[in-house]
Design a protein around this motif. Structure first.
Motif, PDB file in Angstrom:
ATOM      1  N   ALA A  27     -34.206 -13.950   1.725  1.00  0.00           N
ATOM      2  CA  ALA A  27     -32.802 -13.621   2.093  1.00  0.00           C
ATOM      3  C   ALA A  27     -32.320 -14.499   3.105  1.00  0.00           C
ATOM      4  CB  ALA A  27     -33.525 -12.212   2.956  1.00  0.00           C
ATOM      5  N   ALA A  28     -33.233 -15.431   3.698  1.00  0.00           N
ATOM      6  CA  ALA A  28     -32.751 -16.244   4.840  1.00  0.00           C
ATOM      7  C   ALA A  28     -33.572 -17.563   5.021  1.00  0.00           C
ATOM      8  CB  ALA A  28     -32.300 -15.653   6.111  1.00  0.00           C
ATOM      9  N   VAL A  47     -42.630 -16.277   5.792  1.00  0.00           N
ATOM     10  CA  VAL A  47     -43.419 -17.649   5.645  1.00  0.00           C
ATOM     11  C   VAL A  47     -42.722 -18.746   6.898  1.00  0.00           C
ATOM     12  CG1 VAL A  47     -43.684 -19.756   4.135  1.00  0.00           C
ATOM     13  CG2 VAL A  47     -43.550 -17.562   3.199  1.00  0.00           C
ATOM     14  N   HIS A  48     -43.856 -19.054   7.633  1.00  0.00           N
ATOM     15  CA  HIS A  48     -43.548 -19.938   8.717  1.00  0.00           C
ATOM     16  C   HIS A  48     -44.235 -21.460   8.440  1.00  0.00           C
ATOM     17  CE1 HIS A  48     -42.197 -17.167  11.698  1.00  0.00           C
ATOM     18  NE2 HIS A  48     -43.071 -16.111  10.838  1.00  0.00           N
ATOM     19  N   LEU A  82     -38.442 -20.972   8.810  1.00  0.00           N
ATOM     20  CA  LEU A  82     -38.809 -19.624   8.446  1.00  0.00           C
ATOM     21  C   LEU A  82     -38.262 -19.463   7.178  1.00  0.00           C
ATOM     22  CD1 LEU A  82     -38.901 -16.962  11.116  1.00  0.00           C
ATOM     23  CD2 LEU A  82     -37.428 -16.573   9.108  1.00  0.00           C
ATOM     24  N   MET A  83     -38.976 -18.780   6.324  1.00  0.00           N
ATOM     25  CA  MET A  83     -38.424 -18.368   4.938  1.00  0.00           C
ATOM     26  C   MET A  83     -38.612 -16.709   4.907  1.00  0.00           C
ATOM     27  SD  MET A  83     -39.990 -21.121   2.673  1.00  0.00           S
ATOM     28  CE  MET A  83     -38.895 -20.914   1.187  1.00  0.00           C
ATOM     29  N   ALA A 139     -41.079 -30.178   1.666  1.00  0.00           N
ATOM     30  CA  ALA A 139     -41.509 -30.054   0.413  1.00  0.00           C
ATOM     31  C   ALA A 139     -42.149 -28.866   0.433  1.00  0.00           C
ATOM     32  CB  ALA A 139     -42.414 -31.181   0.160  1.00  0.00           C
ATOM     33  N   LEU A 140     -42.885 -28.358   1.212  1.00  0.00           N
ATOM     34  CA  LEU A 140     -43.523 -26.976   1.220  1.00  0.00           C
ATOM     35  C   LEU A 140     -42.551 -25.953   1.091  1.00  0.00           C
ATOM     36  CD1 LEU A 140     -46.170 -27.514   4.042  1.00  0.00           C
ATOM     37  CD2 LEU A 140     -46.676 -26.743   1.891  1.00  0.00           C
ATOM     38  N   ALA A 141     -41.319 -26.023   1.845  1.00  0.00           N
ATOM     39  CA  ALA A 141     -40.227 -24.973   1.564  1.00  0.00           C
ATOM     40  C   ALA A 141     -40.173 -24.671   0.175  1.00  0.00           C
ATOM     41  CB  ALA A 141     -39.236 -25.101   2.421  1.00  0.00           C
ATOM     42  N   GLU A 142     -39.788 -25.940  -0.591  1.00  0.00           N
ATOM     43  CA  GLU A 142     -39.361 -25.783  -1.842  1.00  0.00           C
ATOM     44  C   GLU A 142     -40.633 -25.658  -2.882  1.00  0.00           C
ATOM     45  OE1 GLU A 142     -38.132 -30.051  -2.405  1.00  0.00           O
ATOM     46  OE2 GLU A 142     -36.419 -29.734  -1.169  1.00  0.00           O
ATOM     47  N   ARG A 143     -41.647 -25.859  -2.519  1.00  0.00           N
ATOM     48  CA  ARG A 143     -42.814 -25.465  -3.088  1.00  0.00           C
ATOM     49  C   ARG A 143     -43.141 -24.186  -3.413  1.00  0.00           C
ATOM     50  NH1 ARG A 143     -47.594 -27.924  -5.582  1.00  0.00           N
ATOM     51  NH2 ARG A 143     -46.632 -29.995  -5.057  1.00  0.00           N
ATOM     52  N   ILE A 144     -42.940 -23.546  -1.898  1.00  0.00           N
ATOM     53  CA  ILE A 144     -43.273 -21.933  -1.787  1.00  0.00           C
ATOM     54  C   ILE A 144     -42.231 -21.137  -2.441  1.00  0.00           C
ATOM     55  CG2 ILE A 144     -43.249 -20.223  -0.154  1.00  0.00           C
ATOM     56  CD1 ILE A 144     -44.670 -22.257   1.614  1.00  0.00           C
ATOM     57  N   GLU A 145     -40.993 -21.601  -2.400  1.00  0.00           N
ATOM     58  CA  GLU A 145     -39.675 -20.823  -2.903  1.00  0.00           C
ATOM     59  C   GLU A 145     -40.060 -21.072  -4.586  1.00  0.00           C
ATOM     60  OE1 GLU A 145     -34.967 -20.388  -3.003  1.00  0.00           O
ATOM     61  OE2 GLU A 145     -35.822 -21.959  -1.939  1.00  0.00           O
ATOM     62  N   GLU A 146     -40.264 -22.106  -5.097  1.00  0.00           N
ATOM     63  CA  GLU A 146     -40.748 -21.968  -6.455  1.00  0.00           C
ATOM     64  C   GLU A 146     -41.767 -21.128  -6.859  1.00  0.00           C
ATOM     65  OE1 GLU A 146     -41.466 -26.239  -7.427  1.00  0.00           O
ATOM     66  OE2 GLU A 146     -39.316 -26.755  -6.889  1.00  0.00           O
TER      67      GLU A 146
END
Length: 120
Positions: free
Chosen positions: A66-67, A86-87, A78-79, A48-55
């Motif tokens: 990029a990955a 972002v970790h 890792l984003m 959920a955090l990965a999705e929220r951060i990307e948004e």
């Protein structure tokens, strides 16, 4: 770029992220300038955090990562945004890898959310 780092950190801390920090690694790494580090209670909250951060980064005009690595098990995601990374850890993985201790000599800034004006 600073606005995008702040957007990622704010999105993480807004929930369900815990203990979110921005670490300036620009003096010791050439591949990136900053890390945004946060923790989720479990694999579901890490996803959920990965999705929220990307948004959050996208909403302020920032790039797509990029990955993205680690979404298969969601223990450590890792984003890679190039200028910042972002970790996102589960709390147990963050403790196990001692990520904060590893970068303790770099300047770090804890991320806190300001209370909304309506809450006053």
């Amino acid at each position: 770029m600073g606005e995008w780092v702040q957007a990622a950190a704010t999105a993480a801390q807004a929930g369900p992220g815990d203990n979110t920090v921005i670490i300036d690694v620009s003096q010791v790494l050439v591949i990136t300038d900053r890390f945004v580090v946060t923790s989720g209670a479990n694999a579901r909250s890490v996803r959920a955090l990965a999705e929220r951060i990307e948004e959050g980064v996208d909403c302020c005009g920032g790039p797509k990562p990029a990955a993205i690595e680690g979404l298969s098990d969601c223990e450590w995601v890792l984003m890679d945004y190039g200028d910042f990374v972002v970790h996102i850890f589960t709390a147990s993985a963050r403790d196990y890898y001692a990520f904060d201790l590893l970068w303790k000599d770099c300047p770090a800034e804890a991320v806190t959310l300001s209370p909304s004006p309506a809450a006053s």
